[in-house]
Design an enzyme around this catalytic site. Structure first.
Site, PDB file in Angstrom:
ATOM      1  N   ASP B 391       0.874  -1.160   0.000  1.00  0.00           N
ATOM      2  CA  ASP B 391       0.000   0.000   0.000  1.00  0.00           C
ATOM      3  C   ASP B 391       0.915   1.215   0.000  1.00  0.00           C
ATOM      4  OD1 ASP B 391      -2.251   1.613   0.436  1.00  0.00           O
ATOM      5  OD2 ASP B 391      -1.820   1.619   2.583  1.00  0.00           O
ATOM      6  N   LYS B 392       0.390   2.364  -0.344  1.00  0.00           N
ATOM      7  CA  LYS B 392       1.272   3.526  -0.311  1.00  0.00           C
ATOM      8  C   LYS B 392       1.055   4.338   0.957  1.00  0.00           C
ATOM      9  CE  LYS B 392       1.176   7.564  -1.463  1.00  0.00           C
ATOM     10  NZ  LYS B 392       0.563   8.741  -1.954  1.00  0.00           N
ATOM     11  N   GLU B 495      -8.554  14.885   6.232  1.00  0.00           N
ATOM     12  CA  GLU B 495      -9.573  15.813   6.692  1.00  0.00           C
ATOM     13  C   GLU B 495      -9.030  16.718   7.778  1.00  0.00           C
ATOM     14  OE1 GLU B 495     -13.154  13.719   7.808  1.00  0.00           O
ATOM     15  OE2 GLU B 495     -14.023  14.598   6.005  1.00  0.00           O
ATOM     16  N   PHE B 536     -18.865   9.893   2.764  1.00  0.00           N
ATOM     17  CA  PHE B 536     -17.831   9.412   1.858  1.00  0.00           C
ATOM     18  C   PHE B 536     -17.845   7.894   1.804  1.00  0.00           C
ATOM     19  CE2 PHE B 536     -13.591   7.852   1.071  1.00  0.00           C
ATOM     20  CZ  PHE B 536     -13.129   8.662   0.056  1.00  0.00           C
ATOM     21  N   LYS B 794      -7.099  -4.722  -5.225  1.00  0.00           N
ATOM     22  CA  LYS B 794      -5.829  -5.065  -4.590  1.00  0.00           C
ATOM     23  C   LYS B 794      -5.741  -6.573  -4.379  1.00  0.00           C
ATOM     24  CE  LYS B 794      -4.958  -0.805  -2.015  1.00  0.00           C
ATOM     25  NZ  LYS B 794      -4.594  -0.215  -0.733  1.00  0.00           N
TER      26      LYS B 794
END
Lengths: 349, 1165
Positions: B391-392, B495, B536, B794
């Protein structure tokens, strides 16, 4: 740069509760010896082993060659006897035979007489199991491991029981020296032929005021001609279960071909130095049948050396292994030198 | 779906809306009518009780093949005709193994009992008949209303009714579930008078979902996850709260989640199972040969030998005897499949897992997190990794977000002044903007462009609107313990960064209620009415709020991913869109995370209609989500573009170096990220994944299936032109075999390439016919970056590589979106970082920093793999050498299943005499130490190629074992044949032979383990010498007079040791056996290391010869680091002037790393 390093280490020393211990064991930093296969260690192990093996091998071969041994196969020498013994109904008929041989040279030192058997599978599992050590310790045992030779049909227990005891070698062999004028019986020792532990610990007669009463209520094994307490009537300490011939037989062999110590030369008078050269005769009372299972019987006279008997195997094996190890050592040296040349060549490039 | 109906009739609690911290107690009786699956709240995680333990545990244990096999042997041994070994040879090891596992299970279960009891007996206050009464947890029932106080554990899954905090907010810590510290729940207070009905879905294990309705006086209210308190959480910062029990005991989400864990097996495990089957077949073959031999022997010899040894009862023919002997030999030769194998393997893995837990070099002091091996059965697989899926965000980066730049109304603000990816290097000389005029500003916030502040102070309308949006459109919770000391609790760090930015620029988000948001705008407090939150999710990739300003304007504020939002914009924004796009590209090029913000004014009538429909949809029990998202789509359109934000995600320490090292270890790294392509590529450059040395970086961004296929093919054509020829091996293989079972071998490209693929194209590429094309092309590249991928994709990518490549994969991530990937890969690694613990909880290994990965793989993984391989090699060897001697003896003992060794020796060989030395080796061995494993990543390659233990190696072990057994049988045989002792007495007897053979064997296998051990610690010395001494001690004891006189039947070997081991020729035979068994191995190993050295051999050679090289290499590394720092600094100057750096310049490792590399290669030749 250094400052940064210091900062880092100072951060790292701020340890929380969950920081693992800094022990060599937990950090896998235990001090250790790290042996490696280097050319020096490999070559030295090959050459040293080689040299050692060659030396030991030569000694072994020489000493094995110095053993004097006379081995006579008498299974068919007394043809009548072997035929007679093929039929088991003749078990109580005696059969004797004589075998002559000549010693060209004296056999000096201790001389041992063995009987050898071939093709007799003492190492068969069921044969080997068929004995009762507790009984041989003089204990009264009900549960027996002796099948199929534990009791007679009428319930009389066999003493000693089991297939091993039942098949005990029962030829008697006497040796006579044919001197110039007379025939002298060579004096032979019938005790002291077994391990001390066997004679004194592993085998004991049942306790009683005399031996025959100790074995009361038991019967001898079916192939025996006499009960166990009559094995050696002359010597109380060699009778019953502690009879040396019996003990030797009960120590079963690892292979189907074997020899058991039967008698030792008693070095007195005429035979104080060993067996002098001359003509000898074995007088054998032929009781043990071997032809049925295609076996062979031998009688052997032999001396011993520090490495045991006349078996040349170990000596030859040592010589061969030593030679091979040395040779391999040279081959490895060659390969190593060749590779090193190649490597230096590369480096120069 | 099943709907379970629960009523709370009679149970009532009432509370005021915003003014009711007090709970009015109404009559609540416990006469409830509900149909429930769980009667009460007691849980049972234990498996056994006192009486069921033995039968159940034994039943479970005998389900393992090895144990069942031994039971079978035991049964065979009970048949007298077959039994060839004393019962204890099988019973002792079996009982020991069963006892060890049994005790472990018992302790585990005892602990579970204890914790169950503890949990079930916790007190909780239940509202019964209007009175609060103390009850035990296990007596709580569905429908009860319970009161929880601060720091209480949540008893069951509760519907929150009211709490002491304003607006019935309740703070919970969800440590047991996913460790999201201080999560907040918004809870509305319900008037629950006398009768209410809760309808909810059937118990399930989805932690983040709950659907239900509450009917009160004919009115329906929607219940969702926000209103639930789940068992396993802890109440924090809340004085008290009341909740209605919805799910109890085993029905709770926590309990539904526990238990079913997917069981991962390593490739060595699978290989071991195959080998055990092979060994069984081999065993069968040996037994068959011996059985036939017995048949022939009984026919030829045994038949005539019957005078002395009649056939056993019931045996009347040679062939029947052979049949019985087959089974007898199965018993005798069973030690080729030793029962202790599996136990030992487990012990070794456990030990090596502890080393990971204990490693200080993987401990992160900043948040006090040690590395953790959560699964203890996968260690050796760590030494075989060929693909890493990373993952980044939060994995390569720190997940600490900084608001760096923005674009407002077509104007770009901000400067990148500190780049963490280049080290802490200042890039410009501008000073930080002074926010002191704003008393509520966060002092830690840094911004480097004064013009934006000026624009805000000059009342620039778009700028105000921009920051107002940032202060309103979010789900952050403020915490103001002291006046003016605001702390934001954000679920996502992005956020938090945005709200903090707005705060510093004068739009301070101060307080939130479920219905209002308080913002201090340029010093003036304004209260906005919050009418709706359009939240979201990963599909929508945007969130919106609808607020009514104090002036009465209705506005929708929206922020989200640019690709999504751009399609929702009003056509009038087109020109602004172009300018913003330019800025966005620029931001993304610098590796920043971007969001686009937009707004829309709403008309009153339309909104009223919409909110009514929204209410309906949100209380729907079925299809609620679809209905809601339709509504959201409807209102979120024709938006007016405001601008874009750019947030920097700082790179973690040591990431580029780690990636460089892993790449040298031939590990291919795939980065799977949700970020945009430009951001992802830039991070790729900054962490050294992509660099200038690459021939090309292919970008796959086709939007149709054909485009993607063409792009992939073109890439492959460039990398390996001849892979399209018909003569190519793989193409031939394709034609031959069906596509499903194909394993694609590794292909070598003609250079170093990188591949970047977008999520959109990936969706096509993952479809049936393109899969193979994707795998072939992508696996030829050194680096693959997949951007804009969903969590599901993924997992699909990992699955793809697992399916077509016979390679071991590792997935590393930190967030909930990585869970599927972590679970799919062979090994999942969780970074315990900012984003909660969900990834860690589903992972096999966890630690705090990405850079620890290199130590985990190159040091721990490599060692574990090598140790396991050495263990297996030795273990199979020693058992073959041990067992096959019986086979040879069969030919000399009439195939009668006679053992060579003493039965006690057979019993103790695996358990006592040889177990500890090999365990010592498998726990301590190091071929090279950790510094060298890190300096020479090439050492990792043999593990990837599975070189140290595979079928060929196994066959070699077997051959070595057979050779040794031949020596071990025939040397004693030759030495004993017709031999006597030096006093003329017997030595060729069976017992002496047995003792000699077993002594030879034991010394040979001890020397062999000494030869295999390359790291002799004190423990190894102790174990090896100790085992030998123990052998002699036990042997002399068992063969002593006392033992014989007491246990006559069991120890018939009396005196053998004394009489045999005093003979010189016995020792000579033993020495010869050792020399003949060991010397060939020494020579072979040495020559192999000379002629075909493995990387480890090369390093070890240098290790021995030139230790000073280590020092010089370390210096070279420091030199490179210095160089890197210098060049980065000079580049900083350029950056300051040129703003947009070229990608090629952003490779931080520059040329400095060439030096150690060159040294590295020179060392290896």
């Amino acid at each position: 740069m250094e400052k940064k390093m210091k900062n880092k280490t100072s951060v790292a020393t701020q340890e929380g509760d969950r920081c693992p211990d800094n022990s060599a064991f937990k950090q896998q930093r235990l001090p250790a010896w790290k042996p490696q296969l280097t050319i020096a260690s490999v070559l030295s192990s090959f050459f040293l082993t080689g040299a050692f093996c060659l030396a030991v091998g030569v000694c072994l071969v020489l000493s094995a060659n110095s053993v004097r041994e006379i081995q006579i196969d008498y299974s068919d020498k007394c043809s009548d006897c072997s035929k007679l013994r093929e039929n088991s109904s003749n078990w109580n008929k005696e059969c004797h035979c004589s075998i002559n041989f000549t010693l060209k040279e004296d056999i000096l030192g201790d001389v041992f007489m063995y009987y050898g058997l071939q093709n007799f599978y003492q190492n068969h599992r069921r044969y080997m199991m068929s004995r009762s050590d507790a009984q041989l310790l003089g204990r009264n045992v009900n549960r027996s491991y002796c099948a199929p030779f534990s009791t007679y049909r009428n319930g009389t227990p066999m003493a000693p029981c089991g297939a091993i005891a039942n098949s005990m070698f029962n030829d008697t062999i006497d040796l006579f020296y044919n001197g110039n004028s007379s025939v002298i019986q060579v004096p032979l020792l019938k005790t002291g032929n077994s391990w001390w532990t066997d004679k004194n610990v592993k085998f004991r007669n049942p306790k009683s005021h005399n031996l025959s009463s100790a074995f009361a209520g038991t019967a001898h094994p079916p192939y025996w001609q006499k009960p166990v307490y009559l094995l050696d009537e002359e010597d109380e300490r060699n009778n019953g279960y502690v009879n040396d011939d019996f003990i030797v037989w009960m120590r079963v062999s690892a292979f189907a071909t074997f020899r058991n110590l039967y008698r030792r030369l008693r070095r007195t008078r005429h035979f104080a130095d060993g067996l002098p050269a001359g003509n000898y005769t074995f007088r054998i009372s032929y009781n043990f049948p071997v032809t049925r299972f295609k076996g062979r019987k031998h009688v052997i006279l032999s001396t011993v050396v520090w490495s045991g008997g006349s078996n040349p195997f170990l000596g030859i094996a040592y010589v061969v292994s030593g030679a091979a190890a040395t040779l391999t050592g040279f081959v490895i040296t060659g390969i190593h030198l060749k590779l090193r040349k190649k490597k230096t060549y590369f480096q120069k490039q | 779906s099943v709907v379970c109906k629960r009523q709370t009739r009679g149970a009532a609690a009432s509370c005021g809306w915003s003014s009711c911290p007090q709970l009015e107690k109404e009559t609540g009786n416990r006469e409830l009518s509900y149909s429930s699956l769980a009667e009460n709240n007691s849980i049972k995680t234990s498996k056994y009780n006192f009486f069921t333990f033995l039968p159940l545990n034994l039943f479970e244990q005998f389900q393992r093949i090895a144990n069942a096999y031994f039971l079978f042997l035991l049964i065979l041994q009970l048949i007298p005709q077959i039994s060839s070994l004393a019962w204890f040879t099988t019973v002792v090891p079996l009982v020991l193994v069963l006892a060890v596992s049994g005790v472990k299970d018992a302790i585990d279960d005892f602990n579970r009992h204890k914790s169950d009891k503890h949990v079930n007996n916790r007190p909780v206050q239940v509202l019964i008949n209007g009175m609060l009464k103390e009850q035990k947890w296990m007596n709580v029932q569905v429908g009860d209303i319970i009161k929880l106080e601060n720091n209480n554990f949540v008893t069951a899954d509760l519907l929150l009714l009211s709490s002491s905090e304003p607006h019935s907010l309740t703070y919970i810590e969800t440590a047991d579930i996913d460790d999201n510290f201080l999560d907040q729940d918004f809870h509305f207070c319900f008037y629950l008078l006398f009768t209410g009905e809760v309808r909810c879905e059937a118990p399930n294990n989805k932690l983040d979902k709950f659907t239900g309705t509450l009917t009160l006086r004919g009115e329906k209210y929607a219940l969702d996850n926000e209103k639930m308190l789940l068992r396993g959480c802890t109440i924090r910062n809340t004085e008290w709260c009341f909740g209605l029990v919805i799910y109890a005991g085993p029905d709770t989400k926590l309990m539904q989640n526990s238990g079913k864990t997917t069981f991962k097996r390593t490739s060595i495990d699978r290989l071991m199972n195959v080998l055990v089957l092979v060994i069984f077949a081999f065993l069968g073959l040996m037994c068959l040969i011996l059985a036939i031999g017995n048949g022939i022997w009984e026919h030829d010899k045994g038949y005539y030998f019957q005078v002395y040894l009649p056939w056993a009862e019931g045996v009347n023919s040679a062939s029947y005897s052979g049949f019985l002997m087959f089974w007898s030999y199965v018993i005798i030769l069973n030690t080729v499949v030793p029962i202790s194998l599996y136990v030992s393997v487990e012990i070794i893995r456990l030990g090596n897992s502890f080393y990971i837990d204990w490693d200080r070099k993987m401990y992160y002091p900043l948040n006090d997190t040690p590395a953790q091996a959560r699964t203890t059965t996968l260690n050796e697989e760590l030494g075989q990794i060929r693909y890493i899926f990373s993952d980044k965000t939060g994995t390569l980066t720190q997940n600490i977000m900084c608001f760096n730049k923005c674009s407002i109304n077509g104007k770009s603000y901000g400067m990148l002044c500190f780049s963490y990816s280049l080290g802490f290097v200042p890039l410009c000389h501008t000073e930080k903007v002074d926010f002191s005029y704003n008393p509520l500003a966060d002092p830690k916030f840094a911004f480097y462009d004064r013009s934006l502040v000026e624009a805000v102070r000059l009342n620039d309308v778009p700028a105000h609107r921009f920051f107002r949006l940032l202060s309103l459109c979010h789900t952050v919770m403020p915490e103001e313990k002291k006046e003016g000391n605001l702390v934001y609790q954000a679920q996502s760090p992005d956020e938090g960064a945005l709200v903090t930015a707005a705060r510093n620029f004068g739009f301070v988000f101060r307080a939130r209620t479920p219905e209002t948001i308080t913002v201090v705008e340029m010093g003036e407090t304004k209260i906005y009415k919050l009418l709706a939150i359009l939240d979201f999710n990963n599909v929508r990739k945007r969130m919106s709020v609808i607020v009514r300003s104090p002036e009465g304007d209705l506005t929708l504020y929206c922020k989200g991913a640019d690709t999504i939002l751009y399609e929702l914009l009003h056509p009038s924004c087109n020109s602004l869109k172009e300018e913003t796009t330019e800025h966005l590209n620029e931001f993304a090029g610098e590796g920043l995370r971007t969001l686009v913000v937009a707004y829309k004014s709403l008309e009153e009538d339309y909104f009223q209609d919409w909110i009514r429909r929204h209410h309906e949809a949100s209380t729907a029990l079925e299809g609620r989500e679809e209905k809601l998202s339709e509504l959201y789509e409807e209102i979120e359109k024709d938006l007016m573009l405001l601008g874009a934000t750019a947030i920097e995600d700082k790179l973690q320490d040591g990431v580029p170096q780690t990636i460089e090292t892993l790449a040298k270890a031939n590990i291919k790294i795939w980065v799977l990220t949700g970020d945009k392509q430009e951001t992802a590529m830039n991070i790729g450059y900054s962490c050294n994944l992509l660099n200038d040395d690459m021939e090309d970086v292919f970008v796959i961004e086709g939007s149709t299936s054909d485009d993607v296929l063409n792009e992939l093919r073109n890439a492959r054509k460039k990398m390996k032109p001849d892979s399209f020829l018909d003569s190519d091996e793989i193409n031939i293989q394709f034609e031959k075999s069906s596509k499903k079972q194909i394993i694609i071998p590794d292909e070598q490209a003609n250079g170093v390439y990188g591949l970047v693929i977008t999520g959109h194209s990936l969706a096509y590429a993952l479809e049936g016919n393109l899969e193979l094309e994707l795998v072939r092309t992508a696996c030829m590249c050194k680096v693959v970056i997949c951007c804009r991928v969903t969590p599901l994709q993924k997992a699909q990518v990992v699955e793809l590589v697992k399916k077509y490549k016979k390679a071991v994969t590792l997935a590393i991530g930190d967030g909930a979106n990585d869970v599927s990937m972590i679970k799919t890969a062979h090994i999942g690694v969780g970074i315990s970082g900012q984003e909660g613990m969900q990834a860690v909880l589903s992972s096999d290994f966890s630690f705090a920093q990405f850079r620890y990965l290199q130590r985990l793989l190159l040091v721990h993984g490599r060692w574990s793999y090598i140790r396991m391989c050495k263990f297996l090699k030795y273990f199979f060897y020693k058992n073959f050498a041990f067992t096959l001697v019986h086979f040879w003896y069969g030919f000399f003992s009439g195939f009668s299943a006679q053992t060579v060794y003493d039965e006690w020796f057979i019993t103790l060989y695996n358990l006592v005499y040889t177990s500890l030395p090999v365990l010592g080796m498998s726990l301590f061995d190091q071929d090279v130490d950790d510094r060298w494993s890190m300096l020479f990543p090439q050492l990792y390659v043999p593990g990837q190629q599975n070189l140290y233990f595979n079928k060929v190696v196994f066959v070699k072990c077997m051959l070595q074992g057979i050779y040794s057994s031949l020596i071990l049988f025939f040397i004693p045989y030759g030495a004993m044949y017709n031999t006597v002792r030096s006093d003329g007495k017997a030595i060729a007897d069976y017992q002496s032979f047995a003792l000699m053979a077993q002594t030879c064997l034991l010394i040979v296998v001890s020397v062999q383990i000494g030869l295999d051990t390359s790291y002799w610690t004190v423990v190894n010395q102790f174990f090896i010498w100790g085992s030998l001494s123990v052998y002699f001690a036990i042997t002399f004891t068992m063969y002593s007079d006392g033992m014989y006189l007491i246990f006559t039947a069991s120890f018939p070997f009396i005196g053998t040791a004394r009489n045999t081991l005093s003979q010189p020729n016995v020792w000579l035979a033993i020495f010869l056996s050792i020399a003949l068994c060991v010397l060939p191995v020494v020579g072979f190993r040495f020559l192999k290391a000379q002629l075909k050295p493995t990387p480890s051999d090369k390093v070890r050679r240098n290790y021995l010869i030139k230790p000073e090289i280590l020092l010089s290499m370390a210096w070279a590394r420091w030199g490179a680091a210095l160089h890197r720092l210098g060049s980065a600094w000079s580049r900083g100057q350029e950056l300051a002037t040129a703003i947009v750096p070229s990608k090629k310049h952003r490779n931080p490792s520059g040329g400095g790393s060439v030096e150690p590399q060159a040294l590295n290669t020179s060392l290896l030749h």
